[in-house]
Design an enzyme around this catalytic site. Structure first.
Site, short mmCIF file in Angstrom:
data_model
loop_
_atom_site.label_atom_id
_atom_site.label_comp_id
_atom_site.label_asym_id
_atom_site.label_seq_id
_atom_site.Cartn_x
_atom_site.Cartn_y
_atom_site.Cartn_z
N ASP A 107 0.44 11.72 -4.31
CA ASP A 107 0.04 10.69 -5.27
C ASP A 107 -1.42 10.27 -5.11
OD1 ASP A 107 0.38 9.42 -2.90
OD2 ASP A 107 1.72 7.86 -3.65
N LYS A 158 -2.93 -1.69 7.24
CA LYS A 158 -3.07 -2.84 6.37
C LYS A 158 -3.73 -4.04 7.08
CE LYS A 158 0.62 -1.47 3.28
NZ LYS A 158 1.03 -0.19 3.76
N ASP A 217 -5.51 6.45 -4.68
CA ASP A 217 -4.08 6.54 -4.50
C ASP A 217 -3.49 5.85 -5.73
OD1 ASP A 217 -1.56 5.54 -3.94
OD2 ASP A 217 -1.99 5.17 -1.82
P1 GTP Z 1 5.79 3.59 -2.12
O1 GTP Z 1 7.29 3.57 -2.24
O2 GTP Z 1 5.13 2.94 -3.29
O3 GTP Z 1 5.24 3.20 -0.81
O4 GTP Z 1 5.35 5.08 -2.33
P2 GTP Z 1 5.87 6.44 -1.80
O5 GTP Z 1 7.33 6.62 -1.90
O6 GTP Z 1 5.08 7.38 -2.61
O7 GTP Z 1 5.54 6.41 -0.23
P3 GTP Z 1 4.23 6.75 0.63
O8 GTP Z 1 3.03 6.12 0.03
O9 GTP Z 1 4.53 6.49 2.03
O10 GTP Z 1 4.15 8.31 0.42
C1 GTP Z 1 3.01 9.09 0.67
C2 GTP Z 1 3.18 10.40 -0.07
O11 GTP Z 1 4.30 11.11 0.45
C3 GTP Z 1 3.45 10.25 -1.55
O12 GTP Z 1 2.73 11.25 -2.21
C4 GTP Z 1 4.93 10.47 -1.73
O13 GTP Z 1 5.21 11.10 -2.95
C5 GTP Z 1 5.25 11.39 -0.55
N1 GTP Z 1 6.54 11.09 0.04
C6 GTP Z 1 7.01 9.88 0.44
N2 GTP Z 1 8.24 10.00 0.98
C7 GTP Z 1 8.56 11.32 0.90
C8 GTP Z 1 9.71 12.09 1.28
O14 GTP Z 1 10.69 11.58 1.80
N3 GTP Z 1 9.66 13.43 1.05
C9 GTP Z 1 8.59 14.05 0.46
N4 GTP Z 1 8.64 15.35 0.25
N5 GTP Z 1 7.49 13.37 0.08
C10 GTP Z 1 7.47 12.02 0.30
#
Ligand code: GTP
Length: 363
Positions: A107, A158, A217
């Site tokens: 993302d 943070k 982001d």
């Molecule tokens: P929030 O729920 O808004 O915090 O976002 P998020 O679910 O995207 O979590 P986070 O910012 O921690 O994720 C960082 C990146 O890892 C993002 O691009 C997510 O799409 C990806 N990501 C998060 N959790 C997973 C997971 O369990 N598996 C995979 N394959 N990608 C993940």
């Protein structure tokens, strides 16, 4: 070189837009976010991308197929979410043999030069290198402290205002030596940021590379809109897709992008910094600026949308106002004369008949 793209996760704040597509396929300047990422990886010397998927995996497979932008695409499917580290362990067989590989949060949108990042990593000889970007306010991110050699000494997640060790933040883009896979526990969700990097930092094996350029982001509406505006500015001017009809009395202000099969009625003003996806219908006398409209949405006569995101097939009836970082979920309907402002988030398929003027989520 290989790159593992973390393309799972739900993206909490933008969830109302995820009913029809995963976040990686959200349009940015009218192109799926993932396209921007893959193009830059291909230009940066990557030949194979491993896409770690869970939520809406089928939509991603259907969209990308086995190859795009000269990249081979391999899908690594998780039965349950494995976090940011677990997917690296799961893909170990694909990543173990060979040199360093890239890992990136799906993302994030950036024009980082991957070749330079990898060259820095090789020169320093550590086990991992994190790309860092300078931001004016690090309080939403993980800020780092570096030594004179570029080693990361510590992270502050943070940080409260004034407590950040620097304005350099973890960009969610890494180069890892295959040995790092041994640091990741197997068979469970793992956070690379919390469980792996602090160990590497203690061992003096973690470096930070200060990158420059575009980095964002897109996890919250404000940043998603900003990324959209910045990439529209790169495309330059006004783009209008095939079979779109913009009334001769309507105006489209640059930078803006209008997809295919869009209709814009008399005296409407679109832009600047606005993306209108395919098959959107915009009535007469509308004002749409600094906004993203997903495919198939309908915007009724005399409606205004400012600094807002409208989901797929959502309908704004007549004389509606949507403003200030608000987000209208897929298939939602906003009735005649309603005003929605101040970071309001409307869930998919909801019908809203009364104005909402304070930040809240409407289920
Ligand atoms: P929030 O729920 O808004 O915090 O976002 P998020 O679910 O995207 O979590 P986070 O910012 O921690 O994720 C960082 C990146 O890892 C993002 O691009 C997510 O799409 C990806 N990501 C998060 N959790 C997973 C997971 O369990 N598996 C995979 N394959 N990608 C993940």
């Amino acid at each position: 070189m290989k790159a593992l793209v973390l393309a799972g996760g739900f993206g909490t704040r933008l969830r109302p837009l995820s009913c029809t597509r995963p976040k990686m396929l959200f349009p940015v300047a009218n192109q799926p976010l993932l396209d921007w990422t893959l193009k830059n990886l291909s230009e940066g010397g990557v030949d194979t991308v491993i896409l770690a998927v869970n939520y809406m995996a089928e939509a991603l497979v259907r969209y990308l197929g086995p190859t795009k932008f000269d990249l081979g695409i391999i899908y690594s499917r998780e039965e349950r979410p494995l976090g940011t580290g677990g997917p690296i362990k799961k893909a170990a067989d694909l990543l173990q043999n060979g040199g360093p590989f890239l890992v990136l949060n799906g993302d994030v949108i950036s024009d980082i030069d991957y070749r330079r990042l990898v060259e820095f990593h090789r020169r320093k000889g550590g086990l991992a290198t994190i790309a860092l970007f300078q931001v004016p306010d690090p309080s939403r991110y993980g800020a780092v402290e570096l030594d004179g050699e570029g080693r990361i000494l510590r992270f502050v997640e943070k940080p409260e205002p004034g407590r950040a060790p620097s304005n350099l933040v973890n960009a969610g883009i890494y180069v890892l030596d295959p040995k790092v896979i041994d640091y990741i526990p197997e068979g469970r969700s793992v956070s690379t940021e919390n469980e792996v990097f602090p160990v590497l930092a203690k061992e003096g094996a973690l470096y930070g590379y200060e990158a420059r350029g575009l980095w964002m982001d897109i996890g919250v509406p404000e940043d998603y809109l900003r990324a959209n505006g910045l990439l529209l500015a790169k495309l330059d001017g006004v783009q209008v897709g095939e079979k779109s009809k913009v009334d001769s009395s309507a105006e489209v202000l640059p930078p803006s992008s209008i997809g295919a099969g869009v209709e814009v009625g008399a005296n409407s003003v679109i832009g600047p910094n606005t993306s209108i996806a395919d098959h959107v219908h915009i009535g007469r006398g509308c004002r749409i600026e600094n906004s993203i409209i997903f495919p198939g949405a309908t915007i009724g006569d005399y409606t205004s949308v400012r600094n807002a995101i409208i989901g797929e097939n959502a309908t704004l009836e007549r004389w509606v106002k949507v403003e200030s970082g608000s987000l209208i979920g897929d298939y939602a309907v906003i009735a005649d004369g309603v005003t929605i402002t101040q970071g309001v988030s409307i869930c998919p398929s909801k019908r809203v008949e009364e104005s909402i003027l304070e930040p809240r989520q409407v289920m």
